[in-house]
Design a protein around this motif. Structure first.
Motif, PDB file in Angstrom:
ATOM      1  N   GLN A 221     -15.233   7.724  19.024  1.00 15.97           N
ATOM      2  CA  GLN A 221     -15.060   6.294  19.186  1.00 15.97           C
ATOM      3  C   GLN A 221     -14.651   5.659  17.852  1.00 15.97           C
ATOM      4  N   LEU A 222     -15.332   6.092  16.805  1.00 14.64           N
ATOM      5  CA  LEU A 222     -15.038   5.567  15.470  1.00 14.64           C
ATOM      6  C   LEU A 222     -13.599   5.863  15.079  1.00 14.64           C
ATOM      7  N   LEU A 223     -13.154   7.093  15.312  1.00 17.56           N
ATOM      8  CA  LEU A 223     -11.808   7.484  14.922  1.00 17.56           C
ATOM      9  C   LEU A 223     -10.742   6.771  15.744  1.00 17.56           C
ATOM     10  N   VAL A 224     -11.040   6.501  17.028  1.00 12.85           N
ATOM     11  CA  VAL A 224     -10.084   5.780  17.864  1.00 12.85           C
ATOM     12  C   VAL A 224      -9.831   4.386  17.304  1.00 12.85           C
ATOM     13  N   VAL A 225     -10.907   3.682  16.962  1.00  9.89           N
ATOM     14  CA  VAL A 225     -10.772   2.332  16.408  1.00  9.89           C
ATOM     15  C   VAL A 225     -10.064   2.380  15.061  1.00  9.89           C
ATOM     16  N   ALA A 226     -10.454   3.320  14.195  1.00 11.72           N
ATOM     17  CA  ALA A 226      -9.839   3.425  12.872  1.00 11.72           C
ATOM     18  C   ALA A 226      -8.349   3.744  12.975  1.00 11.72           C
ATOM     19  N   GLU A 227      -8.010   4.652  13.879  1.00  8.89           N
ATOM     20  CA  GLU A 227      -6.597   5.011  14.043  1.00  8.89           C
ATOM     21  C   GLU A 227      -5.783   3.826  14.547  1.00  8.89           C
ATOM     22  N   THR A 228      -6.366   3.046  15.450  1.00  8.38           N
ATOM     23  CA  THR A 228      -5.674   1.863  15.956  1.00  8.38           C
ATOM     24  C   THR A 228      -5.422   0.865  14.840  1.00  8.38           C
ATOM     25  N   GLU A 229      -6.421   0.628  13.986  1.00 13.20           N
ATOM     26  CA  GLU A 229      -6.252  -0.283  12.863  1.00 13.20           C
ATOM     27  C   GLU A 229      -5.160   0.207  11.918  1.00 13.20           C
ATOM     28  N   TYR A 230      -5.166   1.495  11.658  1.00 13.61           N
ATOM     29  CA  TYR A 230      -4.166   2.055  10.745  1.00 13.61           C
ATOM     30  C   TYR A 230      -2.750   1.900  11.318  1.00 13.61           C
ATOM     31  N   ARG A 231      -2.594   2.183  12.596  1.00 15.11           N
ATOM     32  CA  ARG A 231      -1.275   2.074  13.208  1.00 15.11           C
ATOM     33  C   ARG A 231      -0.773   0.638  13.205  1.00 15.11           C
TER      34      ARG A 231
END
Length: 305
Positions: free
Chosen positions: A42-52
């Motif tokens: 869950q953490l990585l999904v949110v972080a990846e979305t922010e980065y993109r």
């Protein structure tokens, strides 16, 4: 709030904030990961979305260009001699620049992390997803931290390459310490900005509070500390506490220590003579990164839309 077209992204906001990602994409990812054992996904999904979002909105390129332009301008016109001493003098000058520039950029990146989402209506959608609110905040901070750290390393790294070409490898180790300390300084202020954004009720309030945070830590704290040291016979423990209470002071102490310099004058000389080890200073900077995000993760659970 979702787009009519699930494959489209919102554009960058006029005030400079990030746009929003498609809700369907986040919901499909988070919906598959509702168990407590997959919190890191869950953490990585949110972080990846922010980065993109940052990459698509050209924020990553803009931040890199800002750091590179200022650093190259300073190193080009510094006029330092071609020697290890010239290298060190240039690094000291870059440290002065970084104390003002890096915190300001970090706060600009993070002040709208939560409250900006709420004003756009996107936070309500995120809260409806099967993702713990705490991981939404931590993931947001992590994604933006990757963008800021990358921009800092690349932007200041370009200037470092120029210095190596001009002065050779003598003193390059001090530049590496400066570079890592700059990343830590930026992440510390980004974490504080995320906390401010979590506590503020309006984006304008978050912006004003962020400017006050910058002014306190960059300008006022050192003047107050120098006044207290001049007026009172403070113990070494008290002086160390004053230093550790300010991430910019920790940054200065790390860089000055690597240069073996006592600073030009004022509070800088106190920092260099504080006697704190590199490990203690690095640990303090790490605490400045972790604690504000942890408090924000707790505070978001009490936030009402």
């Amino acid at each position: 709030m979702t787009d009519a077209n699930p494959d489209s992204d919102h554009e960058v906001q006029p005030d400079g904030g990030y746009g929003t990602a498609p809700a369907a994409a986040l919901e499909s990812e988070a919906g598959r990961e509702t168990g407590s054992g997959v919190w890191y996904r869950q953490l990585l999904v949110v972080a990846e979305t922010e980065y993109r979002l940052a990459v698509r909105g050209r924020w990553a390129i803009a931040l890199t260009a800002i750091f590179a332009a200022f650093a190259l301008g300073l190193t080009t016109f510094s006029g330092s001699s071609v020697s290890p001493q010239g290298f060190e003098r240039t690094v000291a000058s870059l440290a002065v620049l970084a104390v003002y520039l890096v915190p300001l950029v970090a706060l600009a990146v993070s002040y709208d992390a939560v409250v900006g989402r709420e004003e756009s209506g996107w936070l309500q959608t995120l809260f409806a997803l099967p993702v713990d609110r705490a991981w939404l905040v931590v993931g947001t901070a992590l994604g933006r931290a990757v963008v800021l750290a990358s921009a800092t390393i690349i932007g200041f790294g370009v200037a470092g390459g120029f210095l190596v070409r001009e002065h050779g490898l003598g003193g390059a180790d001090a530049y590496v310490i400066f570079l890592l300390a700059s990343v830590g300084l930026g992440l510390a202020f980004l974490a504080v900005g995320v906390l401010v954004s979590t506590l503020a009720r309006e984006k304008t309030h978050a912006l004003g509070l962020s400017l006050l945070v910058w002014a306190w830590f960059v300008l006022v704290h050192d003047l107050l500390g120098l006044g207290l040291i001049s007026a009172l016979d403070l113990s070494e423990t008290a002086v160390s506490a004053l230093l550790l209470a300010n991430p910019t002071g920790v940054f200065r102490a790390l860089v000055l220590g690597s240069l073996g310099a006592s600073g030009d004058a004022g509070f800088a000389s106190v920092l260099a003579q504080s006697g704190l080890s590199t490990g203690v200073l690095a640990g303090a900077l790490a605490a400045w990164i972790a604690l504000p995000v942890a408090v924000a993760a707790l505070a978001i659970r009490r936030r009402r839309l």
